[in-house]
Scaffold this active site. Structure first.
Site, mmCIF file in Angstrom:
data_model
loop_
_atom_site.group_PDB
_atom_site.id
_atom_site.type_symbol
_atom_site.label_atom_id
_atom_site.label_comp_id
_atom_site.label_asym_id
_atom_site.label_seq_id
_atom_site.Cartn_x
_atom_site.Cartn_y
_atom_site.Cartn_z
ATOM 1 N N GLU A 1 -0.201 6.983 -5.454
ATOM 2 C CA GLU A 1 -0.251 5.532 -5.524
ATOM 3 C C GLU A 1 -0.729 5.123 -6.924
ATOM 4 O O GLU A 1 -1.514 5.821 -7.555
ATOM 5 C CB GLU A 1 -1.255 5.037 -4.473
ATOM 6 N N LYS B 1 3.713 -1.676 0.235
ATOM 7 C CA LYS B 1 2.622 -1.337 1.143
ATOM 8 C C LYS B 1 2.306 -2.504 2.089
ATOM 9 O O LYS B 1 2.178 -3.650 1.673
ATOM 10 C CB LYS B 1 1.395 -0.994 0.301
ATOM 11 N N CYS C 1 -5.406 3.665 -0.182
ATOM 12 C CA CYS C 1 -4.109 3.622 0.491
ATOM 13 C C CYS C 1 -4.368 3.433 1.979
ATOM 14 O O CYS C 1 -4.680 4.368 2.695
ATOM 15 C CB CYS C 1 -3.321 4.900 0.260
#
Length: 261
Positions: A49, A126, A140
């Site tokens: 990420e 996301k 995350c």
């Protein structure tokens, strides 16, 4: 590395590095990871990420954010994919879809899939944004929710990817536990590239990038929290393992009682 166990196996590289507010330096780190992956015979490289940058402030996040089509970082990844004939999956920042979101200071946390021909073939934004009471952290967060994983598995997913930047406290407590849970309950391969190390003053990531098989066994891992150089773990993702686990432990036989999401 040994040769894949079966014709259904594909070698992948799951990577980690320490991103900074400098996209050019981060691309150099990703270049090293791509070289390690290619040297190991990987067909795909999974990057963390926020591989393009981790900033020092919200203002810097906005100033560094570029559309994927024109981002020098993404263009660099596309060139690497084409050079090595290897798919690359990476987390990046992209501008919001609407002007109102842009004016509110928001960006999108996006994962891009770059084909071995160097084309951006797919992108995902996301869903579960960071929402936990820890100071100066990012995470995350999708990994903590089983429902999206169940939805994907019900529609044929055989591998789930979670590019991440887990904090040190949450990583130490929950990182591998959650990855193994998603693998076992979905009977899928789980690939989790990760940020690691000290990005800026007050911002650290746990690391421990790893690959988990459908039985919940960790097949490869990188080191957890440390001041580390770029690192990859190479794993043969064998779909025969997935088929055997699903055959011997048929969780889906009761979907008449517990329908898939």
């Amino acid at each position: 590395m040994s040769r894949p166990d079966s014709a259904a196996a594909v070698r992948i590289a799951c990577g980690q590095f320490c991103a900074t507010p400098n996209p050019a330096a981060n691309l150099a780190s990703c270049t090293k990871l791509a070289q390690l992956a290619a040297a190991g015979g990987a067909r795909a490289l999974f990057l963390p990420e926020a591989s393009d940058y981790i900033s020092r402030s919200a203002g810097e996040t906005l100033s560094l954010c570029q559309p994927a089509a024109s981002s020098e970082f993404v263009l660099g990844l596309r060139a690497l994919a084409q050079q090595h004939g290897m798919a690359i999956i990476a987390g990046i920042h992209t501008p919001p879809a609407s002007a109102s979101a842009s004016s509110s200071g928001r960006v999108r946390n996006t994962c891009v899939y770059i084909s071995e021909e160097g084309a951006v073939a797919a992108a995902y934004d996301k869903v579960h944004l960071f929402d936990i009471d820890l100071p100066a952290c990012g995470i995350c967060f999708d990994l903590r929710f089983p429902e999206p994983a169940r939805w994907l598995v019900a529609r044929g997913a055989q591998l789930l990817c979670y590019p991440s930047a887990f904090t040190v406290p949450t990583g130490r407590a929950h990182w591998e536990l959650l990855l193994r849970a998603r693998a076992v309950e979905g009977q899928v391969w789980v690939v989790a590239p990760a940020q690691v190390g000290r990005h800026t003053e007050g911002r650290r990531s746990w690391g421990g990038a790893c690959v988990v098989d459908p039985w919940g066994e960790v097949r490869g891992r990188c080191r957890a929290w440390d001041e580390l150089d770029e690192e990859v773990c190479l794993v043969d993702v064998d779909l025969e393992v997935l088929r055997r686990v699903r055959r011997e432990c048929p969780l889906r036989r009761r979907e008449d009682v517990y329908p898939a999401i």
